[in-house]
Motif scaffolding. Structure first.
Motif, PDB file in Angstrom:
ATOM      1  N   THR A   1       0.843  -1.181   0.000  1.00 47.41           N
ATOM      2  CA  THR A   1       0.000   0.000   0.000  1.00 47.41           C
ATOM      3  C   THR A   1       0.884   1.238   0.000  1.00 47.41           C
ATOM      4  O   THR A   1       1.970   1.232   0.567  1.00 47.41           O
ATOM      5  CB  THR A   1      -0.941  -0.008   1.214  1.00 47.41           C
ATOM      6  OG1 THR A   1      -1.655   1.218   1.209  1.00 47.41           O
ATOM      7  CG2 THR A   1      -0.188  -0.155   2.523  1.00 47.41           C
ATOM      8  N   SER A   2       0.392   2.255  -0.651  1.00 51.72           N
ATOM      9  CA  SER A   2       1.164   3.496  -0.685  1.00 51.72           C
ATOM     10  C   SER A   2       0.675   4.459   0.386  1.00 51.72           C
ATOM     11  O   SER A   2       1.221   5.551   0.532  1.00 51.72           O
ATOM     12  CB  SER A   2       1.060   4.142  -2.066  1.00 51.72           C
ATOM     13  OG  SER A   2      -0.299   4.321  -2.404  1.00 51.72           O
ATOM     14  N   ALA A   3      -0.375   4.043   1.136  1.00 52.30           N
ATOM     15  CA  ALA A   3      -0.898   4.932   2.176  1.00 52.30           C
ATOM     16  C   ALA A   3       0.158   5.138   3.251  1.00 52.30           C
ATOM     17  O   ALA A   3       0.930   4.232   3.560  1.00 52.30           O
ATOM     18  CB  ALA A   3      -2.163   4.328   2.790  1.00 52.30           C
TER      19      ALA A   3
END
Lengths: 118, 162
Positions: free
Chosen positions: B116-118
């Motif tokens: 995830t890039s969060a």
């Protein structure tokens, strides 16, 4: 954040070094004159009877199992306690329910006499 | 810097794990296993999974190793250093272990793991605690029931023997 672990690393090094230094200094300073009487195994000055490796009672294991259960419970409560200030009454009720279910298990163990030392 | 810590931790964990399987004294093996658990807690910290590191110390080092040491103290004759290190099945088991290693290595290197890039929440443990009583309230209570079931089952099995 990562640099805070430097303190843990320093504590770990100190904790490992203290006994190591103590043992090393004792090893360097003490006179070494062993003889058979000094090297013999004894228990309050008496010769030991039987083996030193004795079988422990199985009930210790039951205590350890119950301890594992409550240790896992503590791991669940920990993040809840961290977030407690920003949570409402609903969160408190849920945690009371969580603990109450486990308390039922403890009551069961108590009623069955698992906590009694026989 | 992080690379260096990873290599040091890996060396510590792997050599301790090697001692677990090679030492002749079962109790010493349990103590080496505690060192392995500490190494794994270090890996969790390197992966920014602080809560898992806390859980690793609290449950694996605090409780599971106590359980293992109690189990060793309950046994008799298993500490005998004269016991042969290999029995007739060591070849088969060694082959299966090597196969498992190959399969696991292939899986971990070939699969494109989803990432995830969060960004991480500022205080992940606080977020986790809020989620326990929020989004994941039902699994949280079910975990409590599971713990009670485990405890009752352990008591029943232990009482049958004793």
């Amino acid at each position: 954040m990562q640099s805070q672990y430097l303190f843990i690393a320093i504590f770990a090094v100190v904790a490992l070094a203290l006994p190591a230094i103590g043992l090393a200094v004792a090893w360097a300073l003490r006179p070494k004159k062993p003889n058979p009487i000094k090297n013999s195994t004894y228990e309050c000055g008496m010769e030991t009877i039987g083996e030193t490796w004795v079988q422990f009672r199985a009930q210790y294991y039951l205590y350890a199992l119950i301890f594992v259960v409550f240790d896992v419970e503590a791991a669940f409560i920990f993040p809840w306690a961290v977030a407690y200030n920003q949570l409402g009454l609903y969160a408190l009720v849920e945690m009371i329910l969580f603990v109450a279910i486990l308390f039922g298990g403890l009551m069961y163990a108590w009623r069955k006499g698992a906590l009694e030392w026989r | 810097m992080e690379q260096l810590f990873f290599i040091l931790l890996a060396l510590l964990t792997l050599s301790a794990a090697l001692m677990v399987v090679t030492t002749r004294n079962l109790l010493h093996a349990a103590f080496w296993l505690i060192l392995v658990f500490f190494g794994i807690a270090g890996f969790f910290i390197l992966l920014h999974a602080e809560f898992l590191a806390v859980v690793q110390v609290l449950i694996y080092i605090g409780a599971i190793s106590t359980l293992i040491i109690f189990a060793i103290m309950l046994t008799r004759r298993i500490m005998d250093p004269q016991q042969p290190r290999f029995n007739s099945q060591w070849g088969l088991v060694g082959g299966l272990a090597a196969l498992l290693f190959v399969v696991l290595a292939a899986v971990t290197t070939r699969v494109a793991w989803p990432t995830t890039s969060a960004t991480l929440p500022a205080e992940p443990i606080k977020q986790l605690g809020a989620d326990f009583v929020g989004v994941y309230a039902v699994p949280f209570e079910v975990a409590s029931v599971l713990l009670v079931v485990a405890m009752i089952g352990a008591i029943i099995i232990a009482r049958e023997r004793g």
